[in-house]
Design a protein around this motif. Structure first.
Motif, PDB file in Angstrom:
ATOM      1  N   ASP A  27       0.818  -1.267  -0.087  1.00  0.00           N
ATOM      2  CA  ASP A  27       0.077  -0.018  -0.083  1.00  0.00           C
ATOM      3  C   ASP A  27       0.713   1.355   0.038  1.00  0.00           C
ATOM      4  O   ASP A  27       0.133   2.425   0.399  1.00  0.00           O
ATOM      5  CB  ASP A  27      -0.894  -0.013   1.236  1.00  0.00           C
ATOM      6  N   GLY A  28       2.162   1.226  -0.189  1.00  0.00           N
ATOM      7  CA  GLY A  28       2.865   2.228  -0.514  1.00  0.00           C
ATOM      8  C   GLY A  28       3.741   2.751   0.873  1.00  0.00           C
ATOM      9  O   GLY A  28       3.731   3.977   0.907  1.00  0.00           O
ATOM     10  N   GLY A  46       4.949   6.206  -1.467  1.00  0.00           N
ATOM     11  CA  GLY A  46       4.268   6.053  -2.857  1.00  0.00           C
ATOM     12  C   GLY A  46       3.694   4.528  -3.080  1.00  0.00           C
ATOM     13  O   GLY A  46       3.834   3.547  -2.085  1.00  0.00           O
ATOM     14  N   GLU A  47       3.185   4.555  -4.268  1.00  0.00           N
ATOM     15  CA  GLU A  47       2.628   3.060  -4.779  1.00  0.00           C
ATOM     16  C   GLU A  47       3.305   1.862  -4.511  1.00  0.00           C
ATOM     17  O   GLU A  47       4.624   1.685  -4.858  1.00  0.00           O
ATOM     18  CB  GLU A  47       1.888   3.205  -5.843  1.00  0.00           C
ATOM     19  N   GLN A  48       2.907   0.743  -4.126  1.00  0.00           N
ATOM     20  CA  GLN A  48       3.612  -0.546  -4.098  1.00  0.00           C
ATOM     21  C   GLN A  48       5.146  -0.509  -3.725  1.00  0.00           C
ATOM     22  O   GLN A  48       5.735  -0.922  -4.627  1.00  0.00           O
ATOM     23  CB  GLN A  48       3.277  -1.119  -5.355  1.00  0.00           C
ATOM     24  N   GLN A  64       9.946   0.760  -6.551  1.00  0.00           N
ATOM     25  CA  GLN A  64       8.593   0.531  -6.702  1.00  0.00           C
ATOM     26  C   GLN A  64       8.213   0.480  -8.023  1.00  0.00           C
ATOM     27  O   GLN A  64       8.899   0.863  -9.129  1.00  0.00           O
ATOM     28  CB  GLN A  64       7.892   1.972  -6.459  1.00  0.00           C
ATOM     29  N   PRO A  65       7.097  -0.475  -8.438  1.00  0.00           N
ATOM     30  CA  PRO A  65       6.977  -0.973 -10.040  1.00  0.00           C
ATOM     31  C   PRO A  65       6.330   0.313 -10.648  1.00  0.00           C
ATOM     32  O   PRO A  65       5.957   0.191 -11.739  1.00  0.00           O
ATOM     33  CB  PRO A  65       6.013  -1.948  -9.860  1.00  0.00           C
ATOM     34  N   ARG A  68       9.753   3.971 -10.275  1.00  0.00           N
ATOM     35  CA  ARG A  68      10.712   5.082  -9.273  1.00  0.00           C
ATOM     36  C   ARG A  68      11.118   4.147  -8.200  1.00  0.00           C
ATOM     37  O   ARG A  68      10.947   3.219  -7.713  1.00  0.00           O
ATOM     38  CB  ARG A  68       9.713   6.089  -8.715  1.00  0.00           C
ATOM     39  N   VAL A  69      12.177   4.935  -7.607  1.00  0.00           N
ATOM     40  CA  VAL A  69      12.856   4.369  -6.352  1.00  0.00           C
ATOM     41  C   VAL A  69      12.760   5.680  -5.367  1.00  0.00           C
ATOM     42  O   VAL A  69      13.217   6.792  -5.602  1.00  0.00           O
ATOM     43  CB  VAL A  69      14.249   4.084  -6.677  1.00  0.00           C
ATOM     44  N   ALA A  70      12.180   5.207  -4.261  1.00  0.00           N
ATOM     45  CA  ALA A  70      12.356   6.312  -3.219  1.00  0.00           C
ATOM     46  C   ALA A  70      13.584   6.247  -2.455  1.00  0.00           C
ATOM     47  O   ALA A  70      13.939   5.043  -2.263  1.00  0.00           O
ATOM     48  CB  ALA A  70      11.036   6.354  -2.359  1.00  0.00           C
TER      49      ALA A  70
END
Length: 141
Positions: A27-28, A46-48, A64-65, A68-70
């Protein structure tokens, strides 16, 4: 050892050097738990939120699919940066000062300088790469 309830949908986990447990969630979110399993923080990234790895600078990289990369500060638990990926980032691993991220869509290993968070190389490997790994260096980088 014990069950740690997250009350959410966990995906991946990693223990830090201080024995805290870091858990990503579908859920991010990114949750942090102390050695007893008690929650000490939760960050929305963020997402997933998928897979995670620590770098040498006290940052946690979370793929994250959503391409992106946080990048989260492990002490303040604040998102410090977002790195865009052309394909789908999956597992990742730190190798010296290099963060290597498997690009599942494009069959690449993406190499980033963990100090600058800039991509420095794309290495074609094979379709659907999954989990890069690294071992301690036995000599100069």
């Amino acid at each position: 050892m014990r069950y740690v309830p997250t009350r959410l949908r966990p995906h991946d986990l990693l223990f830090a050097g201080d024995r805290r447990l870091w858990v990503t969630g579908w859920d991010g979110w990114l949750g942090v738990f102390d050695p007893s399993g008690a929650p000490v923080g939760r960050i929305t990234v963020g997402e997933q939120a998928h897979h995670l790895a620590f770098d040498c600078n006290g940052l946690v990289w979370i793929t994250q699919p959503t391409r992106r990369v946080a990048v989260v500060d492990a002490v303040s638990r604040v998102v410090r940066a977002e790195v865009s990926i052309a394909g789908m980032p999956h597992h990742l691993a730190l190798a010296g000062r290099w963060m290597v991220i498997a690009d599942h869509d494009r069959g690449m290993a993406l190499v980033f300088n963990s100090d600058t968070r800039q991509q420095v190389a794309e290495v074609p490997i094979a379709a659907g790469p999954h989990g890069p790994a690294s071992a301690p260096s036995q000599g100069p980088e």
